[in-house]
Scaffold this motif. Sequence first.
Motif, short mmCIF file in Angstrom:
data_model
loop_
_atom_site.label_atom_id
_atom_site.label_comp_id
_atom_site.label_asym_id
_atom_site.label_seq_id
_atom_site.Cartn_x
_atom_site.Cartn_y
_atom_site.Cartn_z
N ALA A 78 -2.91 7.20 8.35
CA ALA A 78 -3.69 6.28 7.61
C ALA A 78 -4.93 7.08 7.09
N GLU A 79 -5.49 8.12 7.77
CA GLU A 79 -6.28 9.28 7.31
C GLU A 79 -6.10 9.82 6.26
N GLU A 80 -4.88 10.59 6.17
CA GLU A 80 -4.34 11.19 5.33
C GLU A 80 -4.26 10.31 3.90
N ARG A 81 -4.04 9.24 4.05
CA ARG A 81 -3.72 8.15 3.00
C ARG A 81 -5.17 7.44 2.38
N GLY A 82 -6.18 7.81 3.14
CA GLY A 82 -7.42 7.14 2.68
C GLY A 82 -7.56 5.79 3.11
N LEU A 83 -6.49 5.42 4.24
CA LEU A 83 -6.64 4.00 4.55
C LEU A 83 -7.03 3.55 6.23
N ARG A 84 -7.49 4.47 6.67
CA ARG A 84 -7.66 4.57 8.09
C ARG A 84 -8.94 3.43 8.35
N THR A 130 0.65 -1.15 -0.06
CA THR A 130 -0.05 -0.07 -0.01
C THR A 130 0.99 1.20 -0.08
N GLY A 131 1.99 1.23 0.52
CA GLY A 131 3.17 2.34 0.50
C GLY A 131 2.92 2.82 2.03
N PHE A 132 2.20 2.37 2.79
CA PHE A 132 1.97 2.83 4.14
C PHE A 132 2.53 1.70 4.96
N HIS A 133 3.63 2.10 5.42
CA HIS A 133 4.54 0.94 6.37
C HIS A 133 3.84 0.21 7.42
N THR A 174 0.95 -7.38 16.24
CA THR A 174 0.72 -6.84 15.12
C THR A 174 0.09 -5.40 15.06
N ARG A 175 -1.10 -5.37 15.98
CA ARG A 175 -1.63 -4.24 16.54
C ARG A 175 -0.99 -3.03 16.94
N LEU A 176 0.18 -3.49 17.66
CA LEU A 176 1.16 -2.44 18.09
C LEU A 176 2.02 -1.72 16.78
N VAL A 177 2.33 -2.88 15.98
CA VAL A 177 3.15 -2.29 14.56
C VAL A 177 2.23 -1.50 13.97
N ALA A 178 1.10 -2.11 13.72
CA ALA A 178 0.07 -1.28 12.71
C ALA A 178 -0.23 0.20 12.98
N ASN A 179 -0.07 0.35 14.51
CA ASN A 179 -0.54 1.55 15.09
C ASN A 179 0.28 2.37 15.80
N HIS A 180 1.74 1.96 15.26
CA HIS A 180 2.57 2.65 16.08
C HIS A 180 2.71 4.40 15.61
N SER A 181 3.09 5.08 16.74
CA SER A 181 3.38 6.43 16.53
C SER A 181 2.34 7.21 15.85
N CYS A 182 1.00 7.02 16.17
CA CYS A 182 -0.15 7.75 15.70
C CYS A 182 -0.55 7.39 14.24
N ALA A 183 -0.30 6.13 13.91
CA ALA A 183 -0.50 5.83 12.59
C ALA A 183 -1.91 6.09 11.97
#
Length: 189
Positions: free
Chosen positions: A104-110, A69-72, A91-100
Amino acid sequence: MGGDVDIEWARSIARAELEHALPRRWSHSQGVERAAEKLTACLSAADALLLRASAILHDVGYAPRLARTGFHPLDGARFLRDEHGVDEQLTRLVANHSCALLEAEERGLRGELEAEFPLPHDRLLVDALIYADMTTTPDGSQTTQSARITEIIGRYGPDTLVGRFIQRAEPEIMAATRRIERALQNQPR
């Protein structure tokens, strides 16, 4: 991998994906793990391992072969879940690290991120990972969260997607940092 967190395994996965393809990102990930290790006094033994594993793996989704997706955060969490059957908390910590969620919202992936990897319930772990990441430079050295935010804005530009995200995330990053600093101060000496 199941429910047990193995820090050596996590380190080997991050090394395999980042060391040669993205050596600077690998240096950063190692620095984030070192920063996380300093925070383990305010966590249970199991949570300390979970924090360290998420710290070393948090940027694995930058690996070129994993970028879908380009969203690490999302790419990394999917890789860990789908290819390695990693523990859901990790996996949830990795997916949500540092206010992700904000990026995600900026990328349309929230919606995708929230549906697949809901924000972890353990605020202390979430804050600790934010603190470790946001007090580590791209080269793995220690820094302040303010200097790190300034560096990110300078690297990407204030009007880019990442620049806009980090500016939106700044209040939460600063609040998480304060919560972790208070937790550390309240530890017995």
